[in-house]
Design a protein around this motif. Sequence first.
Motif, PDB file in Angstrom:
ATOM      1  N   LEU A  25     -44.699 -36.318  28.246  1.00 30.43           N
ATOM      2  CA  LEU A  25     -45.944 -35.769  27.690  1.00 30.43           C
ATOM      3  C   LEU A  25     -46.606 -36.796  26.773  1.00 30.43           C
ATOM      4  O   LEU A  25     -47.822 -36.821  26.603  1.00 30.43           O
ATOM      5  N   GLU A  26     -45.770 -37.641  26.167  1.00 28.22           N
ATOM      6  CA  GLU A  26     -46.266 -38.666  25.259  1.00 28.22           C
ATOM      7  C   GLU A  26     -46.632 -39.940  26.014  1.00 28.22           C
ATOM      8  O   GLU A  26     -47.190 -40.873  25.436  1.00 28.22           O
ATOM      9  N   GLY A  27     -46.269 -39.978  27.280  1.00 30.58           N
ATOM     10  CA  GLY A  27     -46.478 -41.183  28.072  1.00 30.58           C
ATOM     11  C   GLY A  27     -45.468 -42.265  27.717  1.00 30.58           C
ATOM     12  O   GLY A  27     -45.691 -43.442  27.980  1.00 30.58           O
ATOM     13  N   ALA A  28     -44.354 -41.870  27.089  1.00 29.75           N
ATOM     14  CA  ALA A  28     -43.345 -42.849  26.647  1.00 29.75           C
ATOM     15  C   ALA A  28     -42.346 -43.153  27.761  1.00 29.75           C
ATOM     16  O   ALA A  28     -41.860 -42.243  28.424  1.00 29.75           O
ATOM     17  N   GLU A  29     -42.069 -44.416  27.917  1.00 28.21           N
ATOM     18  CA  GLU A  29     -41.111 -44.875  28.932  1.00 28.21           C
ATOM     19  C   GLU A  29     -39.697 -44.415  28.576  1.00 28.21           C
ATOM     20  O   GLU A  29     -38.980 -43.873  29.414  1.00 28.21           O
ATOM     21  N   ASP A  30     -39.323 -44.645  27.285  1.00 28.37           N
ATOM     22  CA  ASP A  30     -37.958 -44.342  26.852  1.00 28.37           C
ATOM     23  C   ASP A  30     -37.897 -43.088  25.993  1.00 28.37           C
ATOM     24  O   ASP A  30     -38.821 -42.789  25.246  1.00 28.37           O
ATOM     25  N   ILE A  31     -36.752 -42.417  26.092  1.00 32.94           N
ATOM     26  CA  ILE A  31     -36.525 -41.262  25.229  1.00 32.94           C
ATOM     27  C   ILE A  31     -36.098 -41.772  23.865  1.00 32.94           C
ATOM     28  O   ILE A  31     -35.221 -42.628  23.770  1.00 32.94           O
ATOM     29  N   ASN A  32     -36.705 -41.253  22.802  1.00 34.83           N
ATOM     30  CA  ASN A  32     -36.299 -41.692  21.464  1.00 34.83           C
ATOM     31  C   ASN A  32     -35.744 -40.527  20.651  1.00 34.83           C
ATOM     32  O   ASN A  32     -35.661 -39.391  21.131  1.00 34.83           O
ATOM     33  N   GLY A  33     -35.377 -40.831  19.410  1.00 30.91           N
ATOM     34  CA  GLY A  33     -34.751 -39.843  18.546  1.00 30.91           C
ATOM     35  C   GLY A  33     -35.605 -38.600  18.318  1.00 30.91           C
ATOM     36  O   GLY A  33     -35.106 -37.485  18.301  1.00 30.91           O
ATOM     37  N   ALA A  34     -36.915 -38.804  18.197  1.00 30.05           N
ATOM     38  CA  ALA A  34     -37.809 -37.664  17.952  1.00 30.05           C
ATOM     39  C   ALA A  34     -37.806 -36.712  19.150  1.00 30.05           C
ATOM     40  O   ALA A  34     -37.814 -35.482  18.997  1.00 30.05           O
ATOM     41  N   HIS A  35     -37.787 -37.287  20.346  1.00 25.62           N
ATOM     42  CA  HIS A  35     -37.766 -36.460  21.561  1.00 25.62           C
ATOM     43  C   HIS A  35     -36.474 -35.630  21.614  1.00 25.62           C
ATOM     44  O   HIS A  35     -36.499 -34.438  21.921  1.00 25.62           O
ATOM     45  N   ILE A  36     -35.371 -36.299  21.280  1.00 24.74           N
ATOM     46  CA  ILE A  36     -34.078 -35.607  21.305  1.00 24.74           C
ATOM     47  C   ILE A  36     -34.041 -34.490  20.255  1.00 24.74           C
ATOM     48  O   ILE A  36     -33.646 -33.363  20.552  1.00 24.74           O
ATOM     49  N   SER A  37     -34.501 -34.802  19.053  1.00 23.66           N
ATOM     50  CA  SER A  37     -34.464 -33.780  17.987  1.00 23.66           C
ATOM     51  C   SER A  37     -35.262 -32.554  18.386  1.00 23.66           C
ATOM     52  O   SER A  37     -34.854 -31.425  18.129  1.00 23.66           O
ATOM     53  N   GLU A  38     -36.399 -32.796  18.986  1.00 24.25           N
ATOM     54  CA  GLU A  38     -37.210 -31.637  19.368  1.00 24.25           C
ATOM     55  C   GLU A  38     -36.502 -30.821  20.449  1.00 24.25           C
ATOM     56  O   GLU A  38     -36.450 -29.590  20.380  1.00 24.25           O
ATOM     57  N   ALA A  39     -35.937 -31.505  21.434  1.00 20.72           N
ATOM     58  CA  ALA A  39     -35.274 -30.805  22.538  1.00 20.72           C
ATOM     59  C   ALA A  39     -34.095 -29.972  22.037  1.00 20.72           C
ATOM     60  O   ALA A  39     -33.826 -28.880  22.548  1.00 20.72           O
ATOM     61  N   ILE A  40     -33.411 -30.474  21.003  1.00 18.92           N
ATOM     62  CA  ILE A  40     -32.254 -29.747  20.453  1.00 18.92           C
ATOM     63  C   ILE A  40     -32.679 -28.388  19.889  1.00 18.92           C
ATOM     64  O   ILE A  40     -31.949 -27.408  19.980  1.00 18.92           O
ATOM     65  N   GLN A  41     -33.912 -28.350  19.359  1.00 16.48           N
ATOM     66  CA  GLN A  41     -34.393 -27.082  18.785  1.00 16.48           C
ATOM     67  C   GLN A  41     -34.524 -25.959  19.814  1.00 16.48           C
ATOM     68  O   GLN A  41     -34.617 -24.801  19.464  1.00 16.48           O
ATOM     69  N   TYR A  42     -34.612 -26.357  21.071  1.00 22.46           N
ATOM     70  CA  TYR A  42     -34.891 -25.346  22.097  1.00 22.46           C
ATOM     71  C   TYR A  42     -33.633 -24.803  22.767  1.00 22.46           C
ATOM     72  O   TYR A  42     -33.636 -24.489  23.950  1.00 22.46           O
ATOM     73  N   ARG A  43     -32.547 -24.721  21.996  1.00 32.04           N
ATOM     74  CA  ARG A  43     -31.301 -24.195  22.552  1.00 32.04           C
ATOM     75  C   ARG A  43     -30.770 -23.045  21.705  1.00 32.04           C
ATOM     76  O   ARG A  43     -29.560 -22.931  21.488  1.00 32.04           O
ATOM     77  N   SER A  44     -31.630 -22.170  21.258  1.00 35.41           N
ATOM     78  CA  SER A  44     -31.244 -21.076  20.357  1.00 35.41           C
ATOM     79  C   SER A  44     -30.005 -20.321  20.815  1.00 35.41           C
ATOM     80  O   SER A  44     -29.131 -20.009  20.018  1.00 35.41           O
ATOM     81  N   LEU A  45     -29.944 -20.011  22.087  1.00 37.89           N
ATOM     82  CA  LEU A  45     -28.864 -19.144  22.560  1.00 37.89           C
ATOM     83  C   LEU A  45     -27.511 -19.837  22.605  1.00 37.89           C
ATOM     84  O   LEU A  45     -26.489 -19.189  22.783  1.00 37.89           O
ATOM     85  N   ASP A  46     -27.515 -21.154  22.483  1.00 39.71           N
ATOM     86  CA  ASP A  46     -26.238 -21.868  22.492  1.00 39.71           C
ATOM     87  C   ASP A  46     -25.581 -21.875  21.120  1.00 39.71           C
ATOM     88  O   ASP A  46     -24.418 -22.191  20.976  1.00 39.71           O
ATOM     89  N   ARG A  47     -26.383 -21.531  20.114  1.00 37.21           N
ATOM     90  CA  ARG A  47     -25.850 -21.644  18.764  1.00 37.21           C
ATOM     91  C   ARG A  47     -24.906 -20.511  18.436  1.00 37.21           C
ATOM     92  O   ARG A  47     -24.946 -19.453  19.047  1.00 37.21           O
ATOM     93  N   GLU A  48     -24.100 -20.724  17.443  1.00 42.22           N
ATOM     94  CA  GLU A  48     -23.165 -19.700  16.993  1.00 42.22           C
ATOM     95  C   GLU A  48     -23.931 -18.455  16.580  1.00 42.22           C
ATOM     96  O   GLU A  48     -25.038 -18.542  16.063  1.00 42.22           O
ATOM     97  N   GLY A  49     -23.344 -17.318  16.798  1.00 39.21           N
ATOM     98  CA  GLY A  49     -24.009 -16.085  16.412  1.00 39.21           C
ATOM     99  C   GLY A  49     -24.753 -15.477  17.594  1.00 39.21           C
ATOM    100  O   GLY A  49     -25.064 -14.305  17.607  1.00 39.21           O
ATOM    101  N   TRP A  50     -25.025 -16.301  18.603  1.00 39.92           N
ATOM    102  CA  TRP A  50     -25.646 -15.763  19.803  1.00 39.92           C
ATOM    103  C   TRP A  50     -24.566 -15.694  20.869  1.00 39.92           C
ATOM    104  O   TRP A  50     -23.724 -14.820  20.826  1.00 39.92           O
TER     105      TRP A  50
END
Length: 511
Positions: free
Chosen positions: A484-509
Motif C-alpha cells: 500500500l505504501e509502494g515499499a519494496e521491503d517490509i520494515n519494522g513499522a509494517h510489522i508492528s501494524e500487522a501485529i495489531q491485527y491479531r486480537s483473537l490470538d492474544r491471551e484472554g481470547w
Amino acid sequence: MLKKVFGSAIFGVEATTVTVEVNVDNGIGYHLVGLPDNAIKESNFRIAAALQNNGYKIPGKKIIINMSPADLRKEGSAYDLTLAVGILAASGQITADYLEDYLIMGELSLDGTLQPIKGALPIAVKARQEGFKGFILPKQNAKEAAIVNDLKVFGVESIKEVIDFFDKGIALEQTIINTREEFYKNLNFPEHDFADVKGQEGIKRCMEIAAAGGHNIILIGPPGAGKTMLAKRLPSILPPMTLNEALETTKIHSVVGRLKDTGLMSQRPFRSPHHTISNVALVGGGSYPQPGEISLSHNGVLFLDELPEFKREVLEVMRQPLEDREVTISRAKFTVTYPSSFMLVASMNPSPSGYFNDPSAPKTSSPAEMQRYLGKISGPLLDRIDIHIEVTPVPFEKLSEERKGETSVEIRKRVTAAREIQTQRFAYSDTVHYNAQMNTKQIRKYCVLDEASKQLLKAAMERLNLSARAYDRILKVARTIADLEGAEDINGAHISEAIQYRSLDREGWLG
Ligand SMILES: Nc1ncnc2c1ncn2[C@@H]1O[C@H](COP(=O)(O)OP(=O)(O)O)[C@@H](O)[C@H]1O
Ligand SMILES: [Mg+2]
C-alpha cells in the motif's frame, strides 16, 4: 402437423438448447416425453387456460411433444411459452414460418401474462453462440438477456404479443441497452460509501488493508458498534469489477433468478446470510443444483454476521470452496461447478452477552460461557482469517459531527494500486493473485525481514503469546501494508501494524 420450437436448459451456469418438437395429429391424447419434471408436466393446465383466455385452445387431437436432448433434465415452468407457441403452430391455429429463428421461453399465468424465468443471461449467451436471430422472453428478464451483443432480445408481457408477432407480423419491441456504457457509468457510484462512516479511522485503515491484500477479516465488537455498516462497505473499496468479472457474477445471479430488471451488475456483490442458513443454501446444491450464497458472493464479499451463531457443520462445508474458489456438486449422473471466489468478512460479539470485560455492561459472561462461545469459531475457519480487529462504538459527540469521511472511490484508488503490484508479483502463477493467497514458499520469498524487524516480531510473539499460526499471517498482512505504501521491503513499522491485527490470538481470547 409437426413443428419445432426452441427453449433452453440451465446446467451449472451454462445453458443448453432444448429442441421441442410438437406433433398434432388425428386422435386423442396429450403426451410429453423427454425427461420433463413435474412442473413441465403440469404446464398443460396453465397452457390450456392461457390459450383459452386469449381466444385459442389446446385442440382435442393427439398431441405428442418431444423435448430433446432426452437425457438432460428439464425443470421448471419456463417452457410454458415454448410449448404453447409450438402447439398453436402445429395445430394450424397460427402461421409461424419463422419459429425456428427464435428461442422462446417464459412461464404463463392463467390469463396469458408472463412470469419471469431463471437463467436468462446464460440462455442468451448460448442463443447468440448458436446463431438464433432473437430471444423472446418475459419482459422482467429482458435487460439481463440484452447484455449479450448481437442477439435481438424481445421482452414481452403476454402470450398475445407473441401470437400477433408470428401470426400477424406485428413487430415486438426490442430491448436494447448499451451494456458497456451503462456498466462503466455505474462503476463509480457504490451503493454504500465509507464516507457515511463517522470516525473509525483505524478500522477503515484495517479494511483498506484487507481489501488490498484480499485478506479475510473478522470484526469483533458489541452490538451497535458499526460492524454491519463497515462490512457492507467493503465491496466499494475493492478494485472496480472488470467487465469479465461482472459477467461471471451476473450469470450466477441470473441462474437463481435474483436479477430484478437489472442488467450487468456493476457493483461487487455483498451477501449476508442469516446464521440459521442450511448447508445447501450456503454452498449450493439440491436435487436440481442451484448456486448457494458463496457463489452469489463470487467476486464480492460474503458477510457472516455473528459468526459463532452459525452451526459448526455449516462452517465446515465452506472450508473447501474457500480454498478452491469454486464448489463442485456431484449427482449420480452429472457434476456441476459454480465459481465462489469471495472475500470473507465475519463479525462477532466479544462474548455471548455482547460484552467482554466491560464493568459497565448490562451483563457479562462467565469464563465457561466465553470458552464455549469462542470454541465454536476456533480451528479451520479461523485459520483462514488473516485480520482480527476490535470495533468500539464511536462516541455520540463524534457521531453527531457533520464532517464526512474519505469516499470509497478515493480509498479504492490506493487499494487498486496495491493490487497492481501484487498482480505483477504473481504474474507467473495461475492460482495465486494476491498476498492472502501466498503459500509458505512464497511467504519465505516475498516477506523477507531485516534483522531488526525479525527481532521485533520475535519479541511481540513472546510478549503477546502469539500462536505459531499467527506468524505467517502477520507476514502476509505486513507485505500488503508495504505494498500500500509502494515499499519494496517490509520494515519494522509494517510489522508492528500487522501485529495489531491479531486480537483473537492474544491471551484472554482463544489463548
Ligand atoms: N461510525 C459510525 N458512523 C455513522 N453511523 C454509525 C457509526 N457506527 C454506528 N452507526 C450507526 O449505528 C447503527 C448500528 O450499527 P451496526 O452497523 O448495525 O452495528 P453492529 O453491526 O455492530 O451491531 C448503524 O445503522 C449506523 O446508523
Ligand atoms: Mg450487525
